[in-house]
Design a protein around this motif. Structure first.
Motif, PDB file in Angstrom:
ATOM      1  N   HIS A 255     -12.298 -23.513  27.726  1.00  0.00           N
ATOM      2  CA  HIS A 255     -12.134 -22.689  26.535  1.00  0.00           C
ATOM      3  C   HIS A 255     -11.078 -23.259  25.595  1.00  0.00           C
ATOM      4  CE1 HIS A 255     -10.614 -19.069  24.317  1.00  0.00           C
ATOM      5  NE2 HIS A 255     -11.912 -18.879  24.191  1.00  0.00           N
TER       6      HIS A 255
ATOM      7  N   ARG B 117     -14.690 -21.519  21.605  1.00  0.00           N
ATOM      8  CA  ARG B 117     -13.904 -20.311  21.841  1.00  0.00           C
ATOM      9  C   ARG B 117     -14.717 -19.161  22.419  1.00  0.00           C
ATOM     10  NH1 ARG B 117      -9.309 -19.790  17.113  1.00  0.00           N
ATOM     11  NH2 ARG B 117      -8.768 -22.004  17.010  1.00  0.00           N
ATOM     12  N   THR B 118     -16.018 -19.358  22.539  1.00  0.00           N
ATOM     13  CA  THR B 118     -16.837 -18.261  23.034  1.00  0.00           C
ATOM     14  C   THR B 118     -16.569 -17.987  24.508  1.00  0.00           C
ATOM     15  OG1 THR B 118     -19.089 -17.405  23.215  1.00  0.00           O
ATOM     16  CG2 THR B 118     -18.785 -19.734  23.683  1.00  0.00           C
ATOM     17  N   ARG B 119     -16.687 -16.732  24.891  1.00  0.00           N
ATOM     18  CA  ARG B 119     -16.658 -16.329  26.296  1.00  0.00           C
ATOM     19  C   ARG B 119     -17.989 -15.682  26.671  1.00  0.00           C
ATOM     20  NH1 ARG B 119     -11.400 -14.682  24.653  1.00  0.00           N
ATOM     21  NH2 ARG B 119      -9.767 -16.004  25.540  1.00  0.00           N
ATOM     22  N   ASN B 120     -18.995 -15.962  25.862  1.00  0.00           N
ATOM     23  CA  ASN B 120     -20.331 -15.423  26.099  1.00  0.00           C
ATOM     24  C   ASN B 120     -21.041 -16.309  27.126  1.00  0.00           C
ATOM     25  OD1 ASN B 120     -23.163 -14.867  25.918  1.00  0.00           O
ATOM     26  ND2 ASN B 120     -22.825 -13.919  23.920  1.00  0.00           N
ATOM     27  N   TYR B 121     -21.140 -15.824  28.348  1.00  0.00           N
ATOM     28  CA  TYR B 121     -21.713 -16.626  29.422  1.00  0.00           C
ATOM     29  C   TYR B 121     -23.177 -16.963  29.163  1.00  0.00           C
ATOM     30  CZ  TYR B 121     -17.627 -15.862  32.450  1.00  0.00           C
ATOM     31  OH  TYR B 121     -16.369 -15.853  32.994  1.00  0.00           O
TER      32      TYR B 121
ATOM     33  N   SER C  99     -12.153 -25.115  33.940  1.00  0.00           N
ATOM     34  CA  SER C  99     -11.923 -23.773  33.436  1.00  0.00           C
ATOM     35  C   SER C  99     -13.232 -23.072  33.072  1.00  0.00           C
ATOM     36  CB  SER C  99     -10.964 -23.844  32.240  1.00  0.00           C
ATOM     37  OG  SER C  99     -10.510 -22.570  31.875  1.00  0.00           O
ATOM     38  N   LEU C 100     -13.362 -22.616  31.816  1.00  0.00           N
ATOM     39  CA  LEU C 100     -14.539 -21.856  31.409  1.00  0.00           C
ATOM     40  C   LEU C 100     -15.811 -22.697  31.414  1.00  0.00           C
ATOM     41  CD1 LEU C 100     -15.094 -18.894  30.514  1.00  0.00           C
ATOM     42  CD2 LEU C 100     -15.094 -19.734  28.161  1.00  0.00           C
TER      43      LEU C 100
ATOM     44  N   ASN D 229     -12.831 -19.955  36.790  1.00  0.00           N
ATOM     45  CA  ASN D 229     -12.543 -18.519  36.716  1.00  0.00           C
ATOM     46  C   ASN D 229     -13.761 -17.724  37.187  1.00  0.00           C
ATOM     47  OD1 ASN D 229     -13.734 -19.621  34.261  1.00  0.00           O
ATOM     48  ND2 ASN D 229     -13.659 -17.536  33.459  1.00  0.00           N
TER      49      ASN D 229
ATOM     50  N   ARG E  80      -7.787 -10.560  30.752  1.00  0.00           N
ATOM     51  CA  ARG E  80      -9.040 -10.621  29.996  1.00  0.00           C
ATOM     52  C   ARG E  80     -10.023  -9.541  30.433  1.00  0.00           C
ATOM     53  NH1 ARG E  80      -7.491 -13.470  25.672  1.00  0.00           N
ATOM     54  NH2 ARG E  80      -6.635 -15.507  26.256  1.00  0.00           N
TER      55      ARG E  80
END
Length: 279
Positions: free
Chosen positions: A45, A102-106, A135-136, A166, A173
């Motif tokens: 991320h 920057r997305t956290r949309n899996y 990481s992400l 993660n 979060r």
């Protein structure tokens, strides 16, 4: 002294190739190489385009791996390949760059990785792939495998190195998350929404042909973390895939440069990754 020279040599190598090979904007060659196993490097991320350069440069230095192409993915999922992939490359490396870092949309991460693998398959005929994710970036890998691992016609996972993953959330979060720990059965005490979903559907994982190395850093300061991701979150990968993976191992790193961000720039981590992938 020897270790210091190694670090200096890899740093010089990064500087030499970082502005040419690793960021080559030329359209990728369409010449088909031999069916080697491609190794994808996926950043985390909010990472810059050079985030995985150290790991890639160390693979080139230690094991004669070769950077071939960069796969840049637009926010809409379109994949642009740049670089050259000579026929017969023994250990080809592919850098994966998500323009929206920057997305956290899996779901998006899963689709983007799917598009990269389909593009590489159509362009170069790859049938198997390795992946090194930080990481992400691990969310892209695990969601891809959960949704597509059982489908025919797609490249199959061969070896997977998860660094600072993660898998059971990130402190701060997720609502109501508290200090977490691993229970006797290997499951984390607190479970993030995605972990609960993936665990319920874990029979969809089809990685019996694959090997996984799960790497995490422990600051040994009472936080049981690498400064960002709890060790319980990273180690929760095992119960997710147990019974659905060919080989699984984990390694904890302590001492200097084991903070979350620095793990991908740690020479000890890089050497361990290379041994797992190429030896």
């Amino acid at each position: 002294m020897k270790k210091r020279l190694w670090v200096i040599a890899v740093t010089i190598l990064i500087m030499m190739v970082g502005f040419s090979q690793f960021t080559d904007g030329k359209q990728a060659s369409v010449k088909r190489p031999l069916r080697a196993v491609a190794t994808l490097y996926i950043h985390g991320h909010h990472a810059d385009p050079g985030a995985m350069n150290f790991l890639m440069a160390s693979a080139a230095w230690e094991d004669n791996a070769h950077f071939v192409v960069t796969a840049t993915v637009s926010p809409k999922g379109k994949v642009h390949l740049s670089g050259k992939w000579p026929a017969g490359t023994k250990h080809p490396m592919v850098k994966v760059l998500f323009q929206n870092n920057r997305t956290r949309n899996y779901r998006l991460l899963r689709v983007w990785l799917h598009n990269v693998l389909v593009t590489l398959h159509h362009r170069y005929g790859i049938k198997r792939f390795n992946v090194v994710a930080h990481s992400l970036g691990n969310a892209a890998v695990m969601n891809y495998e959960l949704a597509n691992g059982h489908k025919r016609g797609l490249p199959r996972l061969h070896k997977y190195v998860a660094i600072a993953g993660n898998f059971d959330g990130i402190p701060g979060r997720h609502k109501h998350q508290h200090p977490n720990y691993t229970m006797a059965d290997g499951l984390p005490h607190w479970r993030a929404p995605w972990f609960k979903y993936a665990y319920r559907h874990r029979s969809q994982f089809n990685m019996r042909q694959a090997s996984i190395l799960n790497i995490y850093g422990n600051l040994r300061n009472g936080t049981h973390s690498d400064g960002k991701i709890l060790n319980a979150s990273t180690k929760s990968l095992k119960p997710l895939i147990q019974g659905h993976i060919g080989h699984y191992e984990t390694q904890e790193f302590v001492g200097k440069n084991v903070q979350h961000r620095h793990l991908r720039e740690n020479p000890r981590v890089a050497s361990r990754v290379n041994r797992f992938l190429f030896h």
